[in-house]
Design an enzyme around this catalytic site. Sequence first.
Site, short mmCIF file in Angstrom:
data_model
loop_
_atom_site.label_atom_id
_atom_site.label_comp_id
_atom_site.label_asym_id
_atom_site.label_seq_id
_atom_site.Cartn_x
_atom_site.Cartn_y
_atom_site.Cartn_z
N TYR A 40 26.64 14.31 4.75
CA TYR A 40 27.47 13.27 5.38
C TYR A 40 26.56 12.18 5.92
CZ TYR A 40 31.72 11.39 7.48
OH TYR A 40 32.77 10.59 7.82
N LYS A 95 48.81 27.19 -11.68
CA LYS A 95 48.23 26.44 -12.79
C LYS A 95 46.78 26.07 -12.46
CE LYS A 95 49.08 24.61 -16.84
NZ LYS A 95 50.35 24.02 -17.27
N GLU A 137 53.30 18.47 -14.75
CA GLU A 137 53.87 19.82 -14.87
C GLU A 137 55.29 19.84 -14.33
OE1 GLU A 137 52.98 23.83 -16.09
OE2 GLU A 137 51.72 22.05 -16.14
N ASP A 138 56.16 20.52 -15.05
CA ASP A 138 57.51 20.86 -14.57
C ASP A 138 58.27 19.64 -14.06
OD1 ASP A 138 56.88 23.41 -15.25
OD2 ASP A 138 56.63 24.17 -13.23
N ASP A 163 53.90 20.91 -20.35
CA ASP A 163 55.17 21.48 -20.81
C ASP A 163 55.52 20.97 -22.20
OD1 ASP A 163 55.44 22.74 -18.37
OD2 ASP A 163 56.51 21.07 -17.47
N ALA A 196 66.15 21.02 -27.25
CA ALA A 196 65.86 19.60 -27.40
C ALA A 196 65.21 19.04 -26.14
CB ALA A 196 67.14 18.83 -27.72
N GLY A 197 64.55 19.94 -25.38
CA GLY A 197 63.85 19.50 -24.18
C GLY A 197 62.48 18.94 -24.51
N ALA A 198 61.68 18.76 -23.47
CA ALA A 198 60.36 18.14 -23.63
C ALA A 198 59.49 18.92 -24.60
CB ALA A 198 59.68 18.02 -22.28
N ALA A 199 59.47 20.26 -24.48
CA ALA A 199 58.63 21.07 -25.35
C ALA A 199 59.10 20.99 -26.80
CB ALA A 199 58.61 22.52 -24.88
N ASN A 319 50.46 29.08 -23.43
CA ASN A 319 49.83 27.78 -23.16
C ASN A 319 48.41 27.88 -22.65
OD1 ASN A 319 52.30 26.74 -23.88
ND2 ASN A 319 52.41 25.31 -22.17
#
Length: 766
Positions: A40, A95, A137-138, A163, A196-199, A319
Amino acid sequence: MSKEKQRREALLYHAKPQPGKIKIVPTKPYATQRDLALAYSPGVAEPCLEIEKNKEDVYRYTAKGNIVAVISNGTAVLGLGNIGPEASKPVMEGKSLLFKIFADIDGMDIELDTTDVDKFIETVKTIAPTFGGINLEDIKAPEAFEIERRLKEELDIPVMHDDQHGTAIISAAALINALEIAQKKIEKVKIVVSGAGAAAVSCTRLYKAFGAKAENIVMLDSKGVIRKDRENLSQEKMEFASDRKIDTLDEALKDADVFIGLSIANIMTPEMLLSMAKDPIVFAMANPDPEIEYGLACKTRKDVIMATGRSDHPNQVNNVLGFPFIFRGALDVRATKINEEMKMAAVRALADLTREPVPEQVNIAYDTTRLAFGKKYIIPKPFDPRLITKIPPAVAKAAMDSGVAKAPIQDWKKYEEELYQRSGNDNKVVRLMHNRARMNPKRIVFAEAELLDVMKAAQIVHEEGIAIPILLGNREIIEGLKKELDFDAEVEIIDPRSEETKEVRTRYAMKLWESRKRKGETQYSARINMGKRNYFGAMMLLEGDAHGMISGYSRSYPKVLRPVFEVLGRAKGVTNASTVNIMITDRGPLFLADTSINVDPNAEELAEIAQMTANVAGTFGFNPVMALLSYANYGSSSHPNARKVREAVRMLHERNPDLVVDGEIQTDFALDQDLCHNNFPFSKLAGKKVNTLIFPNLDSANITYKLLKGLHNAESIGPIMVGLRRSAHILQLGASVDEMVNMAAVAVIDAQEREKRRMAHMQGED
């Protein structure tokens, strides 16, 4: 395990011994006033001034280049939905934990209290100078698409919404390999995407990048097939709208080659699967329950190539195979973004890795003779130690080739070595061990089941599928403990002193007397001994009524060792049994021997201990690099204590020239590769990373492993008993619940290995 029990354990795990799963630790010395003055004021001013002159120097003088922000607003958390930022924090911490243990990246979780896209983006942009990369995420769709797109455009550091892209990258690699096995071309196959989601959107886009044709793809959402004549379709759904006049999954799957499930459980029926084309590829990735159960799919179609998101079936689309290593490669070349070229490079690297010969460590972890590219192995296993050295270099090279790398790598061999050193793969021993035990659990005797901590350990191994516990002790006490712990499973309880075991006890006693009648054992003493749990448990092993045993939590080591030795005795060809402790250290696992039995072994005994320890290392998938330790180095002392170590090394070199072993050598020279190489270039250890230490006597071995455990919080697995006729292992007095669970796994693996050798011997005789 009941849901309530699981709930309590999960809450306790996250709350104790301190809340949360991650913490910040210093990386520089801080013991002295001089250290603090450099850390410092006033010393910290110097790097500040350098960074002011050249902003890129922030990567040189701070941790920015190894920090990834894990950012969410909690609007689409796992299977929990929109639970808010605070409630999402445990997931984001998890995560961050995965980033650290798989790729040595410091993840920092950040939860944003906003659902406004503009506010979210502006906040991330404002804090971005702190980080080397951003893992989104999410976040619910469709907002997730715009947030990622704009942040990638407006920031100069890697940004990825895992995702979307994590599942896409892993499943694309699996699809490439599955198509090769089925002898089909991606340009020609008919693909049905449920979800039909993000993934789902990201997966389908990536499949198209590898050659899948839009006219061959049908996507479904909760309303059925997404068709161009449907109203109010989002931009993403319109991208995959079909011209075909079909409405249902049943219709879509007729003659389809590939099913990609990113939706809900059990929506695919056996009839639907039967309607698919020859050699169908089914990736049922809904979690925890897939779109069609693995066993049902395989029973319905023998030609199906199947993947799920579950770890208890082959071909897990996980993943963790992707995001840690993709960010690792991106950070290491200071990439300004994660682009399509980098993602596709990761896909190819994963697909190619699956086709290479599998390391024995991975075969051991999954208790298989040989994993090989085929229907049940189309994607690498999460425990594969090669992931860290294969995926990041591929990603880094793609970043360089596509012009987004600010710090290109010059020496690829050196980079690969650095990746292995920082990977933490060596420290996955416990996970490997538990996973392997689960593959073929054995009947393990818990000889002290009347004690609460022992019962806790037995409960864990039962619920985790590590072993089949047999509980020895007073039935009433054990039943009371089970009730206290909400351990309601049916497990075998045996009271060696009860009337119901009288016949077995008598048979065991006569067996003991027959084997020891010329060693002072009488029929009376044998009957008395068989009422004692350690004698009774050991005899269960000898008679084949159990496969392994652990004991010693409540009694001194010698008191437990005696009945085990008397009943089981040493294995054929073994002069002295010994013990090995595996210490999980920052430099990887260290195998230490002999830590518990042989007080002052001679040269012959040291050589035997070393050979048996090498076998233990091999059992856990490690090639032993062994140092026989002394206070002296290579003939510098003529004292008998040094000479016996030197003689043991000579015997090992003569009997097993392929074994990497040397000594006598001091500990610092053994553990420091450069120090050893510079001073003793002739040594078999020169330039090698030693992972096995053989001590000259019990004092030095026992003191060392307890110092490592006490001062450095090194996790200890052991003492692992070697050289007995059966799989019996004696705990250290007062062992923790975790240590007992680990030792139960060791007992299972030991029993598995003995079974393999026995089967191999029988086949040899045939």
